[in-house]
Scaffold this active site. Structure first.
Site, PDB file in Angstrom:
ATOM      1  N   VAL A  65       0.838  -1.205   0.000  1.00 45.19           N
ATOM      2  CA  VAL A  65       0.000   0.000   0.000  1.00 45.19           C
ATOM      3  C   VAL A  65       0.876   1.258   0.000  1.00 45.19           C
ATOM      4  CG1 VAL A  65      -1.777   1.286   1.257  1.00 45.19           C
ATOM      5  CG2 VAL A  65      -1.890  -1.213   1.153  1.00 45.19           C
ATOM      6  N   CYS A  66       1.977   1.227   0.725  1.00 47.72           N
ATOM      7  CA  CYS A  66       2.829   2.404   0.904  1.00 47.72           C
ATOM      8  C   CYS A  66       3.254   3.071  -0.410  1.00 47.72           C
ATOM      9  CB  CYS A  66       4.057   2.065   1.742  1.00 47.72           C
ATOM     10  SG  CYS A  66       3.654   1.477   3.404  1.00 47.72           S
TER      11      CYS A  66
END
Length: 179
Positions: A50-51
């Site tokens: 996700v980052c």
């Protein structure tokens, strides 16, 4: 956790500003970028899923932040060397131009109160800090849920009006007038 009206804590951390391994890493602190608004966005870990979607999405709006006299600053509890390696490993991260803080001792994350109790890493936290170092906006997401950088821009715009802004207000719209 620190919140609206609190002073952003003092820190002195190495930063990574590109995918190149520098001779010396620049050190940033709470007084870097004096007179500017600062938007801090923390993520849990480098080399995750996700980052990078958030980092790239914020990076795509970096000029929009600059147009608002704001500096975007990222950070995680990974080291400066991990930050460089991650930027080098992905073309989309190579293109990101804002600095990433290396909070390897977790001191800034702890002072902000954003360390995840289970994982011991920074939560997905966003802080808008005014030119006087006062926190004006805080948002913290679960580790599994990404943020909306356009909403951060919208809130920054609203804060900079110093007016009453209704729900879903957008830059250029009328603000509210107290009767």
């Amino acid at each position: 956790m620190l919140t609206i009206g609190d002073k952003f804590p003092a820190y002195s951390l190495k930063a990574v500003e590109s995918a190149e391994l520098p001779k010396d890493f620049p050190v940033l602190n709470q007084d870097s970028f004096e007179g500017k608004w600062k938007v801090y966005m923390f993520w849990p870990k480098d080399f995750t899923f996700v980052c990078p979607t958030e980092i790239v999405a914020f990076g795509e709006l970096n000029e929009d932040f600059a147009d608002r006299d704001a500096v975007l600053i990222g950070g995680s509890t990974d080291s400066e060397f991990v930050h460089v390696a991650w930027r080098q490993s992905r073309d989309d991260l190579k293109a990101v131009t804002y600095p990433w803080l290396a909070d390897i001792k977790k001191e800034l994350s702890a002072a902000l109160g954003i360390l995840d109790k289970e994982e011991g890493v920074a939560n997905r936290a966003t802080f808008i800090v005014d030119p006087d170092g006062i926190i004006r906006f805080v948002s913290v997401n679960d580790l599994s849920v990404g943020r909306n950088p356009k909403e951060v821009i919208r809130v920054l715009d609203a804060l900079q009006t110093d007016e009453l802004c209704p729900c879903n207000w957008q830059k250029g719209e009328e603000t509210l007038k107290a009767a």
